[in-house]
Design an enzyme around this catalytic site. Structure first.
Site, mmCIF file in Angstrom:
data_model
loop_
_atom_site.group_PDB
_atom_site.id
_atom_site.type_symbol
_atom_site.label_atom_id
_atom_site.label_comp_id
_atom_site.label_asym_id
_atom_site.label_seq_id
_atom_site.Cartn_x
_atom_site.Cartn_y
_atom_site.Cartn_z
ATOM 1 N N TYR A 1 41.117 3.032 37.301
ATOM 2 C CA TYR A 1 41.543 3.459 35.949
ATOM 3 C C TYR A 1 42.632 2.962 35.334
ATOM 4 O O TYR A 1 42.612 2.094 34.078
ATOM 5 C CB TYR A 1 41.248 5.043 35.860
ATOM 6 C CG TYR A 1 41.619 5.479 34.405
ATOM 7 C CD1 TYR A 1 40.954 5.082 33.224
ATOM 8 C CD2 TYR A 1 42.839 6.063 34.135
ATOM 9 C CE1 TYR A 1 41.357 5.747 32.021
ATOM 10 C CE2 TYR A 1 43.264 6.814 32.885
ATOM 11 C CZ TYR A 1 42.448 6.471 31.861
ATOM 12 O OH TYR A 1 42.726 6.924 30.545
HETATM 13 P P1 NAP Z 1 36.731 11.553 25.741
HETATM 14 O O1 NAP Z 1 37.082 12.886 25.135
HETATM 15 O O2 NAP Z 1 36.024 11.555 26.899
HETATM 16 O O3 NAP Z 1 35.932 10.666 24.512
HETATM 17 C C1 NAP Z 1 35.372 9.431 24.808
HETATM 18 C C2 NAP Z 1 34.937 8.940 23.737
HETATM 19 O O4 NAP Z 1 34.535 7.467 24.095
HETATM 20 C C3 NAP Z 1 33.769 9.549 22.999
HETATM 21 O O5 NAP Z 1 33.886 9.440 21.738
HETATM 22 C C4 NAP Z 1 32.566 8.589 23.928
HETATM 23 O O6 NAP Z 1 31.581 8.603 22.866
HETATM 24 C C5 NAP Z 1 33.221 7.329 23.777
HETATM 25 N N1 NAP Z 1 32.808 6.156 24.567
HETATM 26 C C6 NAP Z 1 32.627 6.250 26.086
HETATM 27 N N2 NAP Z 1 31.902 5.305 26.370
HETATM 28 C C7 NAP Z 1 31.684 4.735 25.584
HETATM 29 C C8 NAP Z 1 31.179 3.277 25.240
HETATM 30 N N3 NAP Z 1 30.634 2.536 26.211
HETATM 31 N N4 NAP Z 1 30.945 2.945 23.907
HETATM 32 C C9 NAP Z 1 31.266 3.413 23.019
HETATM 33 N N5 NAP Z 1 32.055 4.590 22.948
HETATM 34 C C10 NAP Z 1 32.212 5.211 24.374
HETATM 35 O O7 NAP Z 1 37.994 10.749 25.931
HETATM 36 P P2 NAP Z 1 39.705 10.772 25.573
HETATM 37 O O8 NAP Z 1 40.306 11.626 26.470
HETATM 38 O O9 NAP Z 1 39.661 11.161 23.918
HETATM 39 O O10 NAP Z 1 40.253 9.441 25.667
HETATM 40 C C11 NAP Z 1 40.203 8.451 24.495
HETATM 41 C C12 NAP Z 1 41.110 7.149 25.181
HETATM 42 O O11 NAP Z 1 42.463 7.829 25.383
HETATM 43 C C13 NAP Z 1 40.323 6.545 26.434
HETATM 44 O O12 NAP Z 1 40.603 5.200 26.184
HETATM 45 C C14 NAP Z 1 41.373 7.150 27.619
HETATM 46 O O13 NAP Z 1 41.499 6.227 28.457
HETATM 47 C C15 NAP Z 1 42.760 7.393 26.658
HETATM 48 N N6 NAP Z 1 43.630 8.269 27.374
HETATM 49 C C16 NAP Z 1 43.007 9.551 27.510
HETATM 50 C C17 NAP Z 1 44.077 10.477 28.062
HETATM 51 C C18 NAP Z 1 43.557 11.878 28.326
HETATM 52 O O14 NAP Z 1 44.504 12.588 28.891
HETATM 53 N N7 NAP Z 1 42.826 12.498 27.639
HETATM 54 C C19 NAP Z 1 45.354 10.107 28.798
HETATM 55 C C20 NAP Z 1 45.711 8.626 28.538
HETATM 56 C C21 NAP Z 1 44.738 7.790 27.999
HETATM 57 P P3 NAP Z 1 30.343 9.675 23.111
HETATM 58 O O15 NAP Z 1 30.776 10.886 22.212
HETATM 59 O O16 NAP Z 1 28.983 8.905 22.263
HETATM 60 O O17 NAP Z 1 30.065 9.893 24.485
#
Ligand code: NAP
Length: 244
Positions: free
Chosen positions: A152
């Site tokens: 990741y």
């Molecule tokens: P999340 O709650 O799991 O939401 C993921 C989102 O991405 C959902 O809207 C999902 O759509 C969409 N998605 C997943 N696969 C996709 C694809 N192949 N094509 C189009 N959309 C897709 O994730 P999050 O925590 O908000 O993370 C958002 C970003 O922040 C990510 O890049 C993650 O790596 C980064 N990040 C997160 C954290 C954390 O602690 N949460 C920390 C650092 C970085 P559906 O609703 O349709 O499934």
């Protein structure tokens, strides 16, 4: 056709992406809420924006699929006539020691986090309005280098490299390209599979002693998308309460 500036938020249906979509709509952007499969969640973000007097559309596309991404950008052009801001937020995470990570799980993270970001960056490089903004989501784990995060974090380290190089390639068009690297943030991606004790321990890593709310990250993205953020270019901005 619209006079508003238009922002595309990939993965705008849930978590950090939903908070970014709502925040950018508040700032006056017409927002394209991209999602992979969760139509109801995307619709509910769109409804919130429209109920608040904003403008938004939900558009499904798997960002890992280059042809689908091209079709998404064409649909945005047909619907809005322009694109000013791309937020590459969609991402997935599977944690395991590298030695135990199944090839399919490696592929999925590379396909979505890395190739997916390349797919949207390619389209944006060719289509974004001059003066536009690109904001990619990385992670502070690139700095922390925690066990179990190898694949990741590697996909996100690559996203940071893409950010810096694309900023240079877009010279002369007044487009900034930056990354925001959150620490632990209260979303499904972070919370799923973690005990309360583990979440508490990770929260204490930050001197501010809490995990982020999606809004904490959305504010940083909105700053980079705003005129006030216009002199920041080619950078990765860590937003993690001081962890690293
Ligand atoms: P999340 O709650 O799991 O939401 C993921 C989102 O991405 C959902 O809207 C999902 O759509 C969409 N998605 C997943 N696969 C996709 C694809 N192949 N094509 C189009 N959309 C897709 O994730 P999050 O925590 O908000 O993370 C958002 C970003 O922040 C990510 O890049 C993650 O790596 C980064 N990040 C997160 C954290 C954390 O602690 N949460 C920390 C650092 C970085 P559906 O609703 O349709 O499934």
């Amino acid at each position: 056709m619209t006079e508003r500036k238009v922002a595309l938020v990939t993965g705008g249906s849930r978590g950090i992406g939903a908070a970014i979509a709502l925040k950018l709509a508040e700032e006056g952007f017409a927002v394209v809420v991209n999602y992979a499969g969760n139509h109801a969640a995307a619709d509910s973000v769109v409804k919130k924006i429209i109920d608040a007097g904003g403008k938004a559309h939900a558009m499904q596309a798997n960002i890992a699929d280059a042809a689908a991404v091209q079709a998404l950008f064409e649909r945005i052009e047909a619907t809005h006539g322009r694109l000013d801001v791309l937020v590459n937020n969609a991402g997935i995470m599977t944690l395991a020691p590298l030695g135990q990570m199944a090839p399919s799980v490696v592929d999925a993270q590379i396909d979505i986090n890395l190739k997916g970001t390349i797919n949207t960056l390619r389209e944006a490089a060719n289509r974004l309005q001059d003066g536009g903004r690109i904001i990619n989501l990385s992670t502070s784990v690139v700095g922390l280098k925690l066990e179990n995060y190898a694949v990741y974090a590697a996909t996100k380290a690559a996203v940071e490299t893409l950010t810096a190089i694309l900023a240079k390639e877009l010279r002369g068009r007044d487009i900034t390209v930056n990354a925001v690297a959150p620490g632990p943030t209260a979303t499904d991606l972070f919370l799923q599979g973690k005990s309360d004790e583990l979440v508490e321990r990770l929260a204490k890593m930050a001197p501010l002693e809490r995990i982020a709310e999606p809004d904490d990250i959305a504010h940083v993205v909105a700053f980079l998308a705003s005129p006030a953020g216009g002199w920041v270019n080619g950078q990765t901005l860590r937003a993690n309460g001081g962890t690293v």
